[in-house]
Motif scaffolding. Structure first.
Motif, PDB file in Angstrom:
ATOM      1  N   ALA A  18       0.830  -1.207   0.000  1.00 27.03           N
ATOM      2  CA  ALA A  18       0.000   0.000   0.000  1.00 27.03           C
ATOM      3  C   ALA A  18       0.863   1.255   0.000  1.00 27.03           C
ATOM      4  N   LEU A  19       0.240   2.374  -0.342  1.00 21.90           N
ATOM      5  CA  LEU A  19       0.864   3.687  -0.250  1.00 21.90           C
ATOM      6  C   LEU A  19       0.597   4.258   1.135  1.00 21.90           C
ATOM      7  N   HIS A  20       1.646   4.700   1.835  1.00 19.53           N
ATOM      8  CA  HIS A  20       1.518   5.241   3.183  1.00 19.53           C
ATOM      9  C   HIS A  20       1.774   6.748   3.130  1.00 19.53           C
ATOM     10  N   LEU A  21       0.779   7.537   3.566  1.00 23.72           N
ATOM     11  CA  LEU A  21       0.872   8.993   3.560  1.00 23.72           C
ATOM     12  C   LEU A  21       0.765   9.515   4.994  1.00 23.72           C
ATOM     13  N   PHE A  22       1.624  10.465   5.356  1.00 22.96           N
ATOM     14  CA  PHE A  22       1.694  10.985   6.714  1.00 22.96           C
ATOM     15  C   PHE A  22       1.396  12.482   6.703  1.00 22.96           C
ATOM     16  N   GLY A  23       0.479  12.915   7.580  1.00 26.94           N
ATOM     17  CA  GLY A  23       0.128  14.323   7.666  1.00 26.94           C
ATOM     18  C   GLY A  23       0.237  14.846   9.081  1.00 26.94           C
ATOM     19  N   ALA A  24       1.035  15.910   9.250  1.00 25.60           N
ATOM     20  CA  ALA A  24       1.170  16.566  10.553  1.00 25.60           C
ATOM     21  C   ALA A  24       0.623  17.982  10.421  1.00 25.60           C
ATOM     22  N   GLY A  25      -0.634  18.193  10.805  1.00 24.88           N
ATOM     23  CA  GLY A  25      -1.292  19.477  10.610  1.00 24.88           C
ATOM     24  C   GLY A  25      -0.717  20.585  11.463  1.00 24.88           C
ATOM     25  N   ARG A  26      -0.418  20.301  12.723  1.00 22.28           N
ATOM     26  CA  ARG A  26       0.110  21.313  13.626  1.00 22.28           C
ATOM     27  C   ARG A  26       1.502  21.764  13.201  1.00 22.28           C
TER      28      ARG A  26
END
Length: 298
Positions: free
Chosen positions: A205-213
């Motif tokens: 799978a494709l793993h995407l990481f998001g850190a909004g702060r």
């Protein structure tokens, strides 16, 4: 009479405006092209506070389509407060189908766990990340960490791991254990337990990481090598659940939660709620395969 459909809804599909979604998708493409590299992005305002999953939500809302099937978990559970609230929000903003079934979902958003069931090539796994910078514990200044990543100068990280071993006899890092991605960048894999870290490597799978702060995006493309940091003579190891079967299913090859009943007795139960349900129904979900799980007995 011509019907004006422009303002039929008071919000855009998936809440975020199209220009911002386009910007996030462009940044995600850069992150995929440079595995493990942190890409700055705008981190638009959301109806939840930053630090409560906005980064993962930004990624999900930027890539989701009307035909997608959405699943979200919080520390392995489909029924926790964070998972239920964000699932309801995404469904209300997109009207896409939601599911608890890992195998059925096309987009899976998570807070601090990877599903026990193996991911497939047509799935995207989205992480809510509180702190994307793995070097923050050894270097406080952002301009210095940027320079260290650019020069692949990770000496301070290795010294920190060595000092931990000297002081405690082991590398005392639990959730969010640092990894080397594609033999180039050290990455913080969200606060997932060490049990999940090997499942990032060569994942379908494709793993995407998001850190909004922190306003950072990064990614691990399919079939990318992800290696936990370890020394030649001090090896990485996962949590030890030997002699601790799940009290509901008797299964031993999954990440377990510790429970105490009213009578004071100690029990363990599989953390992944969907995986637990499938085992309880005598289904046989395909589990992740790695050297640490394979050596255990079911």
């Amino acid at each position: 009479m011509v019907e004006n459909k422009k303002f039929v809804n008071r919000y855009n599909f998936a809440f975020i405006d199209e220009a911002t979604k386009k910007e996030i998708r462009r940044k995600l493409l850069k992150a995929i092209a440079i595995p493990g590299y942190q890409v700055p992005y705008s981190s638009p305002e959301m109806p939840i506070a930053r630090g409560w999953g906005t980064g993962g939500l930004h990624v999900t809302l930027a890539i989701i389509g009307r035909e997608d099937i959405f699943k979200i978990i919080d520390q392995g559970s489909d029924a926790s407060v964070n998972a239920c609230n964000l699932r309801e929000f995404v469904h209300h903003m997109t009207n896409v189908k939601t599911t608890y079934d890992t195998a059925e979902a096309t987009i899976i958003q998570t807070r601090h766990r990877i599903t026990e069931e193996e991911l497939k090539e047509d799935q995207i796994f989205v992480y809510q990340v509180p702190q994307p910078e793995p070097l923050r514990g050894v270097e406080r200044y952002e301009n210095k960490t940027r320079q260290m990543h650019g020069e692949a100068d990770y000496a301070k990280m290795w010294v920190s791991l060595y000092e931990s071993f000297v002081q405690h006899g082991d590398i005392m890092l639990g959730a969010g254990y640092p990894v080397m991605v594609n033999k180039r960048y050290i990455m913080a894999p969200s606060p997932i337990p060490k049990w999940d870290v090997p499942n990032l490597s060569q994942s379908k799978a494709l793993h995407l990481f998001g850190a909004g702060r922190e306003k950072r995006l990064y990614a691990v493309p399919p079939y990318t090598t992800v290696e936990p940091l370890e020394f030649i003579d001090v090896k990485f190891h996962t949590e030890n659940f030997k002699e601790m079967p799940c009290y509901k299913t008797g299964y031993k090859k999954a990440f377990l939660d510790e429970l105490y009943f009213d009578d004071g007795t100690q029990h363990y139960v599989i953390n992944d709620s969907n995986f637990l349900d499938k085992l309880a129904e005598e289904n046989t979900p395909v589990q992740h395969s790695n050297q640490y799980i394979n050596q255990l007995e079911a």
